[in-house]
Design a protein around this motif. Structure first.
Motif, mmCIF file in Angstrom:
data_model
loop_
_atom_site.group_PDB
_atom_site.id
_atom_site.type_symbol
_atom_site.label_atom_id
_atom_site.label_comp_id
_atom_site.label_asym_id
_atom_site.label_seq_id
_atom_site.Cartn_x
_atom_site.Cartn_y
_atom_site.Cartn_z
ATOM 1 N N ARG A 1 0.812 -1.216 0.000
ATOM 2 C CA ARG A 1 0.000 0.000 0.000
ATOM 3 C C ARG A 1 0.848 1.271 0.000
ATOM 4 O O ARG A 1 0.304 2.375 0.068
ATOM 5 C CB ARG A 1 -0.937 0.013 1.219
ATOM 6 N N CYS A 2 2.166 1.112 -0.024
ATOM 7 C CA CYS A 2 3.055 2.274 -0.059
ATOM 8 C C CYS A 2 4.169 1.988 -1.058
ATOM 9 O O CYS A 2 4.942 1.047 -0.882
ATOM 10 C CB CYS A 2 3.638 2.560 1.323
ATOM 11 N N HIS A 3 4.240 2.769 -2.116
ATOM 12 C CA HIS A 3 5.208 2.566 -3.186
ATOM 13 C C HIS A 3 6.199 3.729 -3.207
ATOM 14 O O HIS A 3 5.798 4.900 -3.202
ATOM 15 C CB HIS A 3 4.498 2.452 -4.526
ATOM 16 N N VAL A 4 7.488 3.395 -3.237
ATOM 17 C CA VAL A 4 8.562 4.385 -3.204
ATOM 18 C C VAL A 4 9.338 4.317 -4.505
ATOM 19 O O VAL A 4 9.621 3.230 -5.018
ATOM 20 C CB VAL A 4 9.507 4.141 -2.018
ATOM 21 N N ALA A 5 9.696 5.486 -5.055
ATOM 22 C CA ALA A 5 10.484 5.528 -6.287
ATOM 23 C C ALA A 5 11.446 6.705 -6.225
ATOM 24 O O ALA A 5 11.221 7.678 -5.495
ATOM 25 C CB ALA A 5 9.576 5.648 -7.508
ATOM 26 N N ARG A 6 12.533 6.579 -6.983
ATOM 27 C CA ARG A 6 13.426 7.731 -7.134
ATOM 28 C C ARG A 6 12.911 8.544 -8.313
ATOM 29 O O ARG A 6 12.842 8.061 -9.444
ATOM 30 C CB ARG A 6 14.857 7.279 -7.397
ATOM 31 N N HIS A 7 12.575 9.799 -8.051
ATOM 32 C CA HIS A 7 11.956 10.631 -9.076
ATOM 33 C C HIS A 7 12.996 11.322 -9.935
ATOM 34 O O HIS A 7 12.713 11.759 -11.044
ATOM 35 C CB HIS A 7 11.037 11.671 -8.422
ATOM 36 N N GLY A 8 14.217 11.409 -9.430
ATOM 37 C CA GLY A 8 15.289 12.076 -10.166
ATOM 38 C C GLY A 8 16.180 12.855 -9.229
ATOM 39 O O GLY A 8 15.711 13.442 -8.245
ATOM 40 N N GLY A 9 17.513 12.862 -9.500
ATOM 41 C CA GLY A 9 18.430 13.593 -8.647
ATOM 42 C C GLY A 9 18.361 13.100 -7.219
ATOM 43 O O GLY A 9 18.457 11.910 -6.937
ATOM 44 N N LEU B 1 -4.631 10.713 4.793
ATOM 45 C CA LEU B 1 -3.504 11.638 4.864
ATOM 46 C C LEU B 1 -2.850 11.684 6.248
ATOM 47 O O LEU B 1 -1.619 11.643 6.344
ATOM 48 C CB LEU B 1 -3.967 13.045 4.442
ATOM 49 N N PRO B 2 -3.598 11.745 7.362
ATOM 50 C CA PRO B 2 -2.931 11.775 8.675
ATOM 51 C C PRO B 2 -2.071 10.539 8.939
ATOM 52 O O PRO B 2 -0.967 10.649 9.487
ATOM 53 C CB PRO B 2 -4.095 11.867 9.668
ATOM 54 N N ALA B 3 -2.552 9.364 8.541
ATOM 55 C CA ALA B 3 -1.786 8.132 8.773
ATOM 56 C C ALA B 3 -0.523 8.119 7.920
ATOM 57 O O ALA B 3 0.560 7.721 8.387
ATOM 58 C CB ALA B 3 -2.650 6.917 8.455
ATOM 59 N N ALA B 4 -0.633 8.564 6.670
ATOM 60 C CA ALA B 4 0.552 8.617 5.803
ATOM 61 C C ALA B 4 1.558 9.629 6.343
ATOM 62 O O ALA B 4 2.778 9.384 6.337
ATOM 63 C CB ALA B 4 0.136 8.980 4.382
ATOM 64 N N PHE B 5 1.055 10.761 6.810
ATOM 65 C CA PHE B 5 1.939 11.776 7.389
ATOM 66 C C PHE B 5 2.706 11.208 8.585
ATOM 67 O O PHE B 5 3.924 11.422 8.715
ATOM 68 C CB PHE B 5 1.126 13.000 7.810
#
Length: 382
Positions: free
Chosen positions: A278-286, A298-302
């Protein structure tokens, strides 16, 4: 100029790049080629010619160059073919920079669209080749069995005269030939499986950031589009965050780019620890990363990202190559509720605007996007 001109007579082809080695010599004896075999051989020759084109022009293998070679050699893009022919006739190099200028002038699609189109073409060719190879192998195997039975019957007729003997001899030759074809079909099936595996590996490689091992921007955009569609259909919450390493330029300037790469990998590993289905991480650049939270308010993700930010900021790191301290490594982030905005692109802009504010407010913090943040992203100092 065609693909059979000396221009493309180069020893390193795409089949060699894929691990199949050189093609057999032209003078080698070969059985009569069936229509399906001719079509399959044409596909393999086409792959080889694409590799020769890229090798001759010293072009790296990526979505643009593979698609360009395919469209040029097959005539799928006549306008592009004319431009390349003119460039070569003028004895000017066909470079990646030149191709990018052509694409910009002609308004061709993005690298992601080109890659998807190319992969679809290759996968279709591989699937068709695999099916015809399998069908041909099965047919020759059945034919072998029937022919062998007839050969045995003919050999048992010892008093039928010279005609029967001649027929038996011809049948033996045909049996040997069909066995050879069957072995070739087995090799073709094995090559098809290998090609499919290497295509899957190439797809994964094209969607992975080689430094951190995280998905890259291309992979994130595809995942974001798919997750957005699913979350919207299921009426699930979704939010995203842009994270940027603070003062990263100073790290590179003070400790060197190798040390900067190690810091990038450290932050990538920290972010990857909170990723799940349920949480996907990627390198967006730099030095920028992006996180997508599906079915997470939103509060839980924060809270999840804030806990990670606090843990990372509490560490004091040392450059083991020089024994000099890095000091505090921190990141700033902007987070947005995706469905609070008209579409997913606006939500991206909102998260980026919130990241800008986090930088302006002192860094090492997470700022939530506001409804007014769906504007063009602003520049900020690293």
């Amino acid at each position: 100029m065609t693909a059979h001109d000396p221009l493309f007579a180069r020893p390193v082809g795409l089949l060699g790049w894929l691990g199949f080695g050189a093609r057999p010599p032209a003078e080698a004896a070969a059985p009569e080629v069936l229509p399906t075999e001719r079509r399959d051989a044409s596909r393999l020759r086409q792959l080889d010619e694409i590799g020769s084109f890229l090798t001759y022009h010293q072009l790296e293998i990526n979505a643009e160059t593979l698609t360009t070679a395919f469209n040029y050699l097959t005539g799928a893009d006549p306008h592009l073919a004319r431009l390349i022919d003119r460039q070569m006739q003028a004895r000017k190099p066909v470079t990646l920079a030149w191709l990018e200028e052509i694409f910009a002038e002609t308004g061709q699609g993005s690298e992601l669209a080109m890659l998807a189109q190319l992969m679809e073409r290759l996968e279709t060719s591989i699937d068709e080749f695999g099916k015809t190879s399998h069908d041909a192998h099965r047919a020759t195997s059945e034919y072998n069995s029937a022919l062998e039975a007839h050969v045995n019957e003919l050999e048992q007729v010892t008093k039928a005269g010279a005609v029967i003997s001649e027929l038996a001899t011809i049948a033996k030759v045909m049996l040997k030939r069909t066995r050879d074809i069957e072995r070739q079909m087995l090799r073709s099936e094995a090559q098809t499986r290998t090609l499919r595996r290497r295509l899957d590996e190439a797809r994964r490689s094209a969607e992975e950031d080689h430094l951190t091992g995280l998905p890259n921007r291309r992979a994130f955009e595809a995942r974001y589009e798919e997750e957005y569609r699913l979350a919207r259909a299921a009426a699930e919450p979704m939010c995203l965050a842009f994270c940027d390493i603070d003062h990263f330029k100073q790290i590179n300037d003070s400790h060197g780019h190798d040390a900067g790469d190690r810091v990038l990998k450290l932050v990538a590993e920290a972010l990857a620890r909170i990723s799940d289905d349920r949480c996907h991480v990627a390198r967006h650049g730099g030095e920028e990363f992006v996180l997508l939270f599906r079915d997470t308010p939103l509060p839980a993700a924060f809270d999840r990202l804030e806990q990670l930010r606090d843990q990372l900021a509490g560490r004091r790191l040392i450059n083991r190559a020089t024994d000099l301290p890095f000091g505090q490594i921190t990141f700033s982030a902007g987070m947005a509720d995706v469905f609070a905005y008209p579409d997913r692109r606006v939500a991206l802009k909102a998260a980026d605007a919130a990241l800008y504010r986090a930088k302006q407010e002192g860094r090492n913090r997470i700022v939530l996007a506001t409804p007014e943040d769906g504007v063009a992203p602003q520049l900020y100092a690293a």
